[in-house]
Scaffold this motif. Sequence first.
Motif, short mmCIF file in Angstrom:
data_model
loop_
_atom_site.label_atom_id
_atom_site.label_comp_id
_atom_site.label_asym_id
_atom_site.label_seq_id
_atom_site.Cartn_x
_atom_site.Cartn_y
_atom_site.Cartn_z
N SER A 35 0.83 -1.20 0.00
CA SER A 35 0.00 0.00 0.00
C SER A 35 0.86 1.25 0.00
CB SER A 35 -0.90 0.00 1.24
OG SER A 35 -0.14 0.23 2.41
N GLU A 36 0.20 2.40 -0.16
CA GLU A 36 0.92 3.68 -0.11
C GLU A 36 1.57 3.89 1.25
OE1 GLU A 36 -0.94 7.05 -2.82
OE2 GLU A 36 -2.46 6.22 -1.47
N ARG A 75 -6.86 -2.41 -4.86
CA ARG A 75 -6.52 -1.02 -4.57
C ARG A 75 -5.02 -0.78 -4.69
NH1 ARG A 75 -7.83 -0.98 0.25
NH2 ARG A 75 -5.71 -1.07 1.10
N ASN A 76 -4.22 -1.70 -4.16
CA ASN A 76 -2.77 -1.52 -4.21
C ASN A 76 -2.25 -1.60 -5.64
OD1 ASN A 76 -2.82 -1.32 -1.44
ND2 ASN A 76 -2.12 -3.40 -1.07
N THR A 79 -2.95 1.57 -7.34
CA THR A 79 -2.15 2.68 -6.83
C THR A 79 -0.75 2.70 -7.43
OG1 THR A 79 -3.37 2.72 -4.74
CG2 THR A 79 -1.18 3.74 -4.76
#
Length: 205
Positions: A35-36, A75-76, A79
Motif C-alpha cells: 500500500s501507499e 486497490r494496491n 495505486t
Amino acid sequence: MTLNVDLCALEAKDRYKLLTAVVIPRPVAWITTISEEGIVNAAPFSFFNLFGKDPALVALGLEHHADGSPKDTTRNIRTNGEFVINIATPDLTEAMVGTAAAYTPDEGEPEALGLLTAPSTHVAPPRLADVPVAIECRRTVALTFSPEREIVIGEAVSLAAREGLVDPANWHVHWNGDYPVARLFADRYARLEEIAPQSIPSAPT
C-alpha cells in the motif's frame, strides 16, 4: 441423458458454484502487494493463469466488495501498478488460506500471520520468502466487467526461484515431485502427484 444448464438463467452465486466445480484444477496466485503506507498485503486468487510469452502476460480475476469498493489487492495494484505472484506448494496451503481471511487495510497478512518476506528485484512489493518461486509483475491493463469483478493483465518482468529449482543452462524446472498446489472448489485443494505418460499428445496452448 444429458443435463443442459442455461447459465444465463442461474443466479450469479450458482453459476460460480457450478463453474468452479467443473473448471478444475486451477493454479493459485498468492499475490503480494504494498500500500501507499507501506503495508504488505497477501491474498490467494484462483482466477489466474499465464497468458502469453512476448510479452510474458498473466491474467488475474479480482473480486471487489459487494458495494463495489476495491479490496486491498486491487486497490494496491491500482495505486502503484505492481504485484508479485507467489506460487505455493501443498505445505503452504494452510498459510495461504489464512491470508484469505478479512483483515483491515492497516493490517498486513504476512505480519499478522508471521509469514517471512524477501525483497523483490524489479518491483516494490516483496515476495513471500518460503515459496519456491515468485513472479514479479507490472500491470498492463485492467478491465472492469461489473461492480464486483475486474480482470488485470500484468507483464511478468522478473522471477525468483529457490536454489536448485531452475537450471539456467537450459531453463528446465525441476519440481522433484513437490508441485504447486491447485484449487478445486469450495475449500478443497489438489496435490499434483500423478503425471500423465509421455505418450499422450501434448495439450494445446
